[in-house]
Design a protein around this motif. Structure first.
Motif, PDB file in Angstrom:
ATOM      1  N   LYS A 158       1.201  -0.975  -0.005  1.00 53.06           N
ATOM      2  CA  LYS A 158      -0.022  -0.413   0.453  1.00 53.06           C
ATOM      3  C   LYS A 158       0.579   1.702   0.189  1.00 53.06           C
ATOM      4  N   GLU A 159       0.493   2.239  -1.126  1.00 51.08           N
ATOM      5  CA  GLU A 159       1.524   3.713  -1.173  1.00 51.08           C
ATOM      6  C   GLU A 159       0.577   3.991   0.286  1.00 51.08           C
ATOM      7  N   VAL A 160       1.928   4.900   0.851  1.00 50.76           N
ATOM      8  CA  VAL A 160       1.726   6.019   1.964  1.00 50.76           C
ATOM      9  C   VAL A 160       0.906   7.489   1.432  1.00 50.76           C
ATOM     10  N   LYS A 161      -0.152   7.783   1.897  1.00 51.32           N
ATOM     11  CA  LYS A 161      -0.848   8.560   1.243  1.00 51.32           C
ATOM     12  C   LYS A 161      -0.417  10.345   1.557  1.00 51.32           C
ATOM     13  N   LEU A 162      -0.230  10.689   0.643  1.00 53.01           N
ATOM     14  CA  LEU A 162       0.628  12.116   1.163  1.00 53.01           C
ATOM     15  C   LEU A 162      -0.600  13.228   0.352  1.00 53.01           C
ATOM     16  N   PRO A 163      -0.287  14.273   1.291  1.00 47.18           N
ATOM     17  CA  PRO A 163      -1.826  15.573   0.395  1.00 47.18           C
ATOM     18  C   PRO A 163      -1.170  15.981  -0.950  1.00 47.18           C
ATOM     19  N   ASP A 164      -2.314  16.592  -1.906  1.00 48.94           N
ATOM     20  CA  ASP A 164      -1.834  17.199  -3.015  1.00 48.94           C
ATOM     21  C   ASP A 164      -0.818  18.058  -3.360  1.00 48.94           C
ATOM     22  N   SER A 165       0.222  18.366  -2.455  1.00 47.58           N
ATOM     23  CA  SER A 165       1.368  19.203  -2.459  1.00 47.58           C
ATOM     24  C   SER A 165       2.076  18.827  -1.250  1.00 47.58           C
ATOM     25  N   PRO A 166       2.760  18.065  -1.261  1.00 50.52           N
ATOM     26  CA  PRO A 166       3.345  17.379  -0.024  1.00 50.52           C
ATOM     27  C   PRO A 166       5.038  18.218  -0.105  1.00 50.52           C
ATOM     28  N   SER A 167       5.194  18.086   1.081  1.00 49.01           N
ATOM     29  CA  SER A 167       6.830  18.889   1.461  1.00 49.01           C
ATOM     30  C   SER A 167       7.777  18.258   1.108  1.00 49.01           C
ATOM     31  N   GLN A 168       8.873  18.126   1.454  1.00 45.43           N
ATOM     32  CA  GLN A 168       9.997  17.330   1.275  1.00 45.43           C
ATOM     33  C   GLN A 168      10.193  16.187   2.602  1.00 45.43           C
ATOM     34  N   LYS A 169       9.563  17.180   3.637  1.00 45.93           N
ATOM     35  CA  LYS A 169       9.778  16.336   5.219  1.00 45.93           C
ATOM     36  C   LYS A 169       8.391  15.274   4.888  1.00 45.93           C
ATOM     37  N   GLU A 170       7.171  15.354   4.320  1.00 44.70           N
ATOM     38  CA  GLU A 170       6.406  14.387   4.322  1.00 44.70           C
ATOM     39  C   GLU A 170       6.095  13.270   3.412  1.00 44.70           C
ATOM     40  N   ILE A 171       7.322  13.633   2.096  1.00 42.45           N
ATOM     41  CA  ILE A 171       7.497  12.604   0.933  1.00 42.45           C
ATOM     42  C   ILE A 171       8.996  11.880   1.912  1.00 42.45           C
ATOM     43  N   ALA A 172       9.334  12.595   3.079  1.00 43.08           N
ATOM     44  CA  ALA A 172      10.210  11.527   3.372  1.00 43.08           C
ATOM     45  C   ALA A 172       9.899  10.918   4.085  1.00 43.08           C
ATOM     46  N   ALA A 173       8.761  11.473   5.343  1.00 35.73           N
ATOM     47  CA  ALA A 173       8.012  10.432   6.440  1.00 35.73           C
ATOM     48  C   ALA A 173       7.714   8.752   5.981  1.00 35.73           C
ATOM     49  N   ALA A 174       6.711   9.054   4.337  1.00 34.01           N
ATOM     50  CA  ALA A 174       5.969   8.225   3.480  1.00 34.01           C
ATOM     51  C   ALA A 174       7.305   7.221   2.997  1.00 34.01           C
ATOM     52  N   LEU A 175       8.226   7.835   2.494  1.00 37.22           N
ATOM     53  CA  LEU A 175       9.286   6.902   1.871  1.00 37.22           C
ATOM     54  C   LEU A 175       9.453   5.869   3.192  1.00 37.22           C
ATOM     55  N   ASP A 176      10.274   6.574   4.707  1.00 37.71           N
ATOM     56  CA  ASP A 176      10.566   5.823   5.675  1.00 37.71           C
ATOM     57  C   ASP A 176       9.635   4.777   5.813  1.00 37.71           C
ATOM     58  N   ASP A 177       8.176   5.203   5.516  1.00 37.80           N
ATOM     59  CA  ASP A 177       6.961   4.028   6.362  1.00 37.80           C
ATOM     60  C   ASP A 177       6.948   3.430   4.845  1.00 37.80           C
ATOM     61  N   GLU A 178       6.735   3.773   3.517  1.00 31.02           N
ATOM     62  CA  GLU A 178       7.211   2.708   2.970  1.00 31.02           C
ATOM     63  C   GLU A 178       8.273   1.549   2.603  1.00 31.02           C
ATOM     64  N   ALA A 179       9.782   2.365   3.646  1.00 28.94           N
ATOM     65  CA  ALA A 179      10.328   1.364   3.024  1.00 28.94           C
ATOM     66  C   ALA A 179      10.425  -0.045   4.284  1.00 28.94           C
ATOM     67  N   HIS A 235       6.968   8.637  -5.801  1.00 30.33           N
ATOM     68  CA  HIS A 235       8.493   9.205  -5.362  1.00 30.33           C
ATOM     69  C   HIS A 235       9.284   8.554  -5.102  1.00 30.33           C
ATOM     70  N   GLY A 236       9.661   7.387  -5.390  1.00 30.78           N
ATOM     71  CA  GLY A 236      11.359   7.080  -5.368  1.00 30.78           C
ATOM     72  C   GLY A 236      11.388   5.749  -4.676  1.00 30.78           C
ATOM     73  N   LEU A 237      12.625   5.735  -3.900  1.00 35.23           N
ATOM     74  CA  LEU A 237      12.465   4.226  -2.925  1.00 35.23           C
ATOM     75  C   LEU A 237      13.401   5.293  -1.887  1.00 35.23           C
ATOM     76  N   SER A 238      13.649   5.124  -1.193  1.00 36.31           N
ATOM     77  CA  SER A 238      14.392   5.484   0.679  1.00 36.31           C
ATOM     78  C   SER A 238      15.471   4.998  -0.170  1.00 36.31           C
ATOM     79  N   ASP A 239      16.474   5.637   0.695  1.00 39.22           N
ATOM     80  CA  ASP A 239      17.898   5.065   1.207  1.00 39.22           C
ATOM     81  C   ASP A 239      18.059   4.153   1.030  1.00 39.22           C
TER      82      ASP A 239
END
Length: 159
Positions: free
Chosen positions: A40-61, A111-115
């Motif tokens: 499941k992809e982590v839901k993000l707002p329409d215009s996410p901040s870099q911090k929100e994207i990083a948190a989503a990528l960490d959850d997906e990781a 948004h890609g993959l977490s490091d």
């Protein structure tokens, strides 16, 4: 028989993409055991901040890393990855299968993959410098794997 596991974030929403995935899954059954894992992809707002994207990528990781087999050869699909020809991919899969019984390929969200995921992988692979929808990339990857197996089998599929 080699196990090929494709771990992807997000679902195939369009019926034609699901049909294509089913067709390649059927074709690949002659060459490998294919395991498709959709996370499941982590839901993000329409215009996410870099911090929100990083948190989503960490959850997906966390979800991705829990699906990776420690003994498998792990490949991260990412834009900075190495691009291979069909013939070179075929040779790579053949050499991997000589040492590993499972190959895991990981496709992240839009948004890609977490490091963290990239670091856990043995290889980074890119299909193109062009940008494609992640759902379509899954089909392209299935086709590339099917083509590689056909090259290794010496069939006429690859011209």
């Amino acid at each position: 028989m080699l196990c090929v596991k494709i771990i992807s974030v997000g679902t195939l929403k369009e019926p034609y993409l699901r049909d294509a995935a089913a067709e390649y899954s059927k074709r690949l059954s002659s060459y490998c055991r294919l395991n498709m894992v959709q996370l499941k992809e982590v839901k993000l707002p329409d215009s996410p901040s870099q911090k929100e994207i990083a948190a989503a990528l960490d959850d997906e990781a966390k979800m991705i890393l829990s699906e990776l087999s420690p003994r498998a050869y792990k490949i991260a699909m990412c834009v900075e990855g190495k691009q291979l020809s069909s013939e070179t991919l075929a040779k790579k899969l053949d050499s991997i299968s000589a040492e590993h019984s499972e190959i895991c390929l990981v496709i992240g969200s839009s948004h890609g993959l977490s490091d963290k995921v990239k670091s856990a992988c043995d290889m980074r692979l890119s299909v193109s410098e062009l940008t494609f929808p992640h759902q379509l990339l899954r089909i392209m990857l299935l086709e590339a794997i099917y083509r590689a197996f056909n090259i290794n089998a010496g069939t006429k599929y690859h011209k």
